[in-house]
Write an enzyme that holds these catalytic residues in place. Sequence first.
Site, mmCIF file in Angstrom:
data_model
loop_
_atom_site.group_PDB
_atom_site.id
_atom_site.type_symbol
_atom_site.label_atom_id
_atom_site.label_comp_id
_atom_site.label_asym_id
_atom_site.label_seq_id
_atom_site.Cartn_x
_atom_site.Cartn_y
_atom_site.Cartn_z
ATOM 1 N N LYS A 122 0.823 -1.206 0.000
ATOM 2 C CA LYS A 122 0.000 0.000 0.000
ATOM 3 C C LYS A 122 0.862 1.263 0.000
ATOM 4 O O LYS A 122 1.902 1.314 0.643
ATOM 5 C CB LYS A 122 -0.929 -0.017 1.224
ATOM 6 C CG LYS A 122 -1.906 -1.192 1.217
ATOM 7 C CD LYS A 122 -2.740 -1.257 2.468
ATOM 8 C CE LYS A 122 -1.912 -1.608 3.692
ATOM 9 N NZ LYS A 122 -2.740 -1.898 4.881
ATOM 10 N N THR B 36 -7.977 8.699 9.247
ATOM 11 C CA THR B 36 -7.405 7.524 8.594
ATOM 12 C C THR B 36 -7.297 6.318 9.531
ATOM 13 O O THR B 36 -6.668 5.329 9.199
ATOM 14 C CB THR B 36 -6.007 7.859 8.054
ATOM 15 O OG1 THR B 36 -5.179 8.327 9.135
ATOM 16 C CG2 THR B 36 -6.074 8.939 6.980
ATOM 17 N N GLY C 279 -7.951 2.998 10.930
ATOM 18 C CA GLY C 279 -8.616 1.796 10.455
ATOM 19 C C GLY C 279 -8.660 1.641 8.943
ATOM 20 O O GLY C 279 -9.386 0.782 8.435
ATOM 21 N N THR C 280 -7.876 2.418 8.211
ATOM 22 C CA THR C 280 -7.909 2.305 6.750
ATOM 23 C C THR C 280 -7.397 0.945 6.269
ATOM 24 O O THR C 280 -7.964 0.355 5.347
ATOM 25 C CB THR C 280 -7.076 3.415 6.084
ATOM 26 O OG1 THR C 280 -5.773 3.447 6.676
ATOM 27 C CG2 THR C 280 -7.728 4.766 6.259
ATOM 28 N N GLY C 281 -6.334 0.439 6.897
ATOM 29 C CA GLY C 281 -5.803 -0.863 6.494
ATOM 30 C C GLY C 281 -6.782 -1.985 6.767
ATOM 31 O O GLY C 281 -6.939 -2.911 5.952
ATOM 32 N N CYS C 282 -7.451 -1.915 7.917
ATOM 33 C CA CYS C 282 -8.469 -2.918 8.261
ATOM 34 C C CYS C 282 -9.598 -2.882 7.240
ATOM 35 O O CYS C 282 -10.066 -3.923 6.748
ATOM 36 C CB CYS C 282 -9.041 -2.646 9.652
ATOM 37 S SG CYS C 282 -7.806 -2.497 10.963
#
Length: 268
Positions: free
Chosen positions: A175, A210, A212-215
């Site tokens: 990412k 931002t 929790g964006t990866g989750c």
Amino acid sequence: MQKHPCVLTIAGSDSGGGAGIQADLKTMAVLGGYGTSVITALTAQNGLGVTGIQAPDSEFVVQQLTTVLDGFPIAAAKTGMLFSAPIITGVADVLIKQDFPLVIDPVSVSTSGHALLQQDAVDALVERILPLATVVTPNKPEAEMLAGMKIETEGNVATAIKRILALGPKAVLLKGGHFDEADEELVDWLGLPGEAPLGLHHSRVVTKNTHGTGCTLSAAIATFLAHGFELKQSVKKAQVYLSICLRDSYTPGEGFGPPNHIAPFERK
């Protein structure tokens, strides 16, 4: 295929509701999946940071997992914060017997800098979980940890992805959110064995929300895989979903807010 395919998240709980299990289940529901969960850790956190973590015994984590698998036809799954080596080992012993797509978000440090993966768990993650992954979704710091190198250039990206693929996952999505924040465009790099990394371009959304964006992204990929989309389609559709959620994000409490997971409904 079920109208609402069953999707599984194996991750930690976020008492602030913006990341972890809570973000995953919101994402799965909005995207038409039936979310199930295995909780690997309880966190005391809000938009300002994590103040504490407690994890259940690894045996109970495994009991949650086997009970879910016995009761639901899981079409795809994702992992987030796995916390400890015993939990990783127990989860891996069960997942190795499954044949559904598995998205691995190699969560190790929170946005606020709090360690979410114990040091002795890193080796277990690499040795036991990564080889089971349909795709692993590291951000820049996580990719540097897994590849054992700094990533500063496009050439570094290709080398890092090659090193991570050598650890066993079928694909790597590196990412781009932690690269140059001055760039208006983000590039997430999708790497497959024997192929040059594919740059998936999208506009950067400028927001402080931002958390929790990866989750959210990994849960979205898992849900689209559960619906039967192939990997590249699932990643692209997940990118679009996350961008919409970030554009309509807001701050429900103190500190950093999460993406607005129900934004697609509010736009209709």
